[in-house]
Design a protein around this motif. Sequence first.
Motif, PDB file in Angstrom:
ATOM      1  N   ASP A  22      53.971 -42.912 -24.447  1.00  0.00           N
ATOM      2  CA  ASP A  22      55.385 -42.572 -24.625  1.00  0.00           C
ATOM      3  C   ASP A  22      55.579 -41.066 -24.764  1.00  0.00           C
ATOM      4  O   ASP A  22      56.377 -40.588 -25.580  1.00  0.00           O
ATOM      5  CB  ASP A  22      55.968 -43.297 -25.840  1.00  0.00           C
ATOM      6  CG  ASP A  22      55.950 -44.818 -25.667  1.00  0.00           C
ATOM      7  OD1 ASP A  22      55.992 -45.276 -24.513  1.00  0.00           O
ATOM      8  OD2 ASP A  22      55.888 -45.527 -26.690  1.00  0.00           O
ATOM      9  N   GLY A  23      54.829 -40.308 -23.977  1.00  0.00           N
ATOM     10  CA  GLY A  23      54.959 -38.858 -23.964  1.00  0.00           C
ATOM     11  C   GLY A  23      54.196 -38.134 -25.050  1.00  0.00           C
ATOM     12  O   GLY A  23      54.181 -36.896 -25.075  1.00  0.00           O
ATOM     13  N   GLN A  24      53.526 -38.867 -25.939  1.00  0.00           N
ATOM     14  CA  GLN A  24      52.762 -38.252 -27.017  1.00  0.00           C
ATOM     15  C   GLN A  24      51.265 -38.308 -26.709  1.00  0.00           C
ATOM     16  O   GLN A  24      50.757 -39.348 -26.291  1.00  0.00           O
ATOM     17  CB  GLN A  24      53.038 -38.968 -28.353  1.00  0.00           C
ATOM     18  CG  GLN A  24      54.493 -38.925 -28.780  1.00  0.00           C
ATOM     19  CD  GLN A  24      54.997 -37.515 -28.982  1.00  0.00           C
ATOM     20  OE1 GLN A  24      54.367 -36.697 -29.667  1.00  0.00           O
ATOM     21  NE2 GLN A  24      56.152 -37.213 -28.386  1.00  0.00           N
ATOM     22  N   LEU A  25      50.588 -37.191 -26.924  1.00  0.00           N
ATOM     23  CA  LEU A  25      49.166 -37.109 -26.596  1.00  0.00           C
ATOM     24  C   LEU A  25      48.338 -38.060 -27.462  1.00  0.00           C
ATOM     25  O   LEU A  25      48.443 -38.052 -28.693  1.00  0.00           O
ATOM     26  CB  LEU A  25      48.670 -35.672 -26.793  1.00  0.00           C
ATOM     27  CG  LEU A  25      47.204 -35.405 -26.442  1.00  0.00           C
ATOM     28  CD1 LEU A  25      46.952 -35.613 -24.952  1.00  0.00           C
ATOM     29  CD2 LEU A  25      46.805 -33.992 -26.860  1.00  0.00           C
ATOM     30  N   VAL A  26      47.509 -38.856 -26.797  1.00  0.00           N
ATOM     31  CA  VAL A  26      46.597 -39.769 -27.477  1.00  0.00           C
ATOM     32  C   VAL A  26      45.173 -39.201 -27.494  1.00  0.00           C
ATOM     33  O   VAL A  26      44.463 -39.271 -28.492  1.00  0.00           O
ATOM     34  CB  VAL A  26      46.600 -41.155 -26.799  1.00  0.00           C
ATOM     35  CG1 VAL A  26      45.570 -42.081 -27.450  1.00  0.00           C
ATOM     36  CG2 VAL A  26      47.994 -41.772 -26.853  1.00  0.00           C
ATOM     37  N   GLY A  27      44.770 -38.628 -26.368  1.00  0.00           N
ATOM     38  CA  GLY A  27      43.435 -38.065 -26.277  1.00  0.00           C
ATOM     39  C   GLY A  27      43.304 -37.202 -25.039  1.00  0.00           C
ATOM     40  O   GLY A  27      44.080 -37.325 -24.085  1.00  0.00           O
ATOM     41  N   GLN A  28      42.302 -36.328 -25.070  1.00  0.00           N
ATOM     42  CA  GLN A  28      42.104 -35.388 -23.966  1.00  0.00           C
ATOM     43  C   GLN A  28      40.631 -35.057 -23.853  1.00  0.00           C
ATOM     44  O   GLN A  28      39.893 -35.062 -24.838  1.00  0.00           O
ATOM     45  CB  GLN A  28      42.909 -34.113 -24.219  1.00  0.00           C
ATOM     46  CG  GLN A  28      42.749 -33.054 -23.152  1.00  0.00           C
ATOM     47  CD  GLN A  28      42.394 -31.688 -23.720  1.00  0.00           C
ATOM     48  OE1 GLN A  28      42.121 -31.560 -24.919  1.00  0.00           O
ATOM     49  NE2 GLN A  28      42.379 -30.676 -22.876  1.00  0.00           N
ATOM     50  N   SER A  29      40.188 -34.763 -22.627  1.00  0.00           N
ATOM     51  CA  SER A  29      38.807 -34.359 -22.407  1.00  0.00           C
ATOM     52  C   SER A  29      38.756 -33.350 -21.273  1.00  0.00           C
ATOM     53  O   SER A  29      39.497 -33.474 -20.294  1.00  0.00           O
ATOM     54  CB  SER A  29      37.933 -35.578 -22.069  1.00  0.00           C
ATOM     55  OG  SER A  29      36.581 -35.197 -21.913  1.00  0.00           O
ATOM     56  N   GLU A  30      37.894 -32.339 -21.410  1.00  0.00           N
ATOM     57  CA  GLU A  30      37.735 -31.316 -20.384  1.00  0.00           C
ATOM     58  C   GLU A  30      36.264 -31.002 -20.179  1.00  0.00           C
ATOM     59  O   GLU A  30      35.473 -31.043 -21.127  1.00  0.00           O
ATOM     60  CB  GLU A  30      38.476 -30.031 -20.762  1.00  0.00           C
ATOM     61  CG  GLU A  30      39.975 -30.120 -20.668  1.00  0.00           C
ATOM     62  CD  GLU A  30      40.648 -28.782 -20.900  1.00  0.00           C
ATOM     63  OE1 GLU A  30      41.867 -28.694 -20.667  1.00  0.00           O
ATOM     64  OE2 GLU A  30      39.957 -27.826 -21.323  1.00  0.00           O
TER      65      GLU A  30
END
Length: 230
Positions: A22-30
């Motif tokens: 819903d437009g809110q960051l849950v997780g990220q990886s780079e």
Amino acid sequence: MSTLILSLETSSPVCSIALHRDGQLVGQSELRLEKSHSSHLSLLIQQLLDNTNTTLQDLAAVAVSDGPGSYTGLRIGGAAAKGLCYALDIPLIAVGTLPALAQQVADYTAQAEDVLFCPMLDARRMEVYSALYAHDGREVLAPAPLILDSETLVEQLAHHRLLFFGNGAAKFAPLVNSTNAGFLAGIEPSAIAVGTLAYQAYQRQDFRDVAYYEPFYLKEVHTTTPKVRT
């Protein structure tokens, strides 16, 4: 029912993915390894899903950085996104690399309403892919390849504060003689910004045809045939 969107950003040497609900960051990886996209993208996706206790079947859509940028990187990201969307029967969302890059800077800029944001992606030699955006994402100048010299964007600099960033901005800095110009270092495309704009596109139902989608290369891609050794 919540909307879970997986976003892929492969237009630069950084392989970046993000998950938004819903437009809110849950997780990220780079992953910041040269030429790592083809061998690591699928693994990064699976690891992110595992770490956030989600599955591919939970996804409502997949978003991909649309370009311009690295030809090979865009092809890899586009192919991965299309494959997931086809297999899961979910929508494909394409987000421009330049507006996403501008938005991630605008979100953290004080008095952003007084600034025009100018992402610059290196296109080799003294050329960049660039555009101009207002703080709210409104397009002021459309994406285009620019040859950099002392006259580049001189009219805009005469009337507005411009903030330059991206991996092509550094070679423009020595050519600019204006107090209205500002430069930010270390700003790279991120799947987080792609995901933020992707949720807006999802709400508008701005989807791409999975079968026929092609990245926005901005310039025609030239390929050559290897010479045959005799």
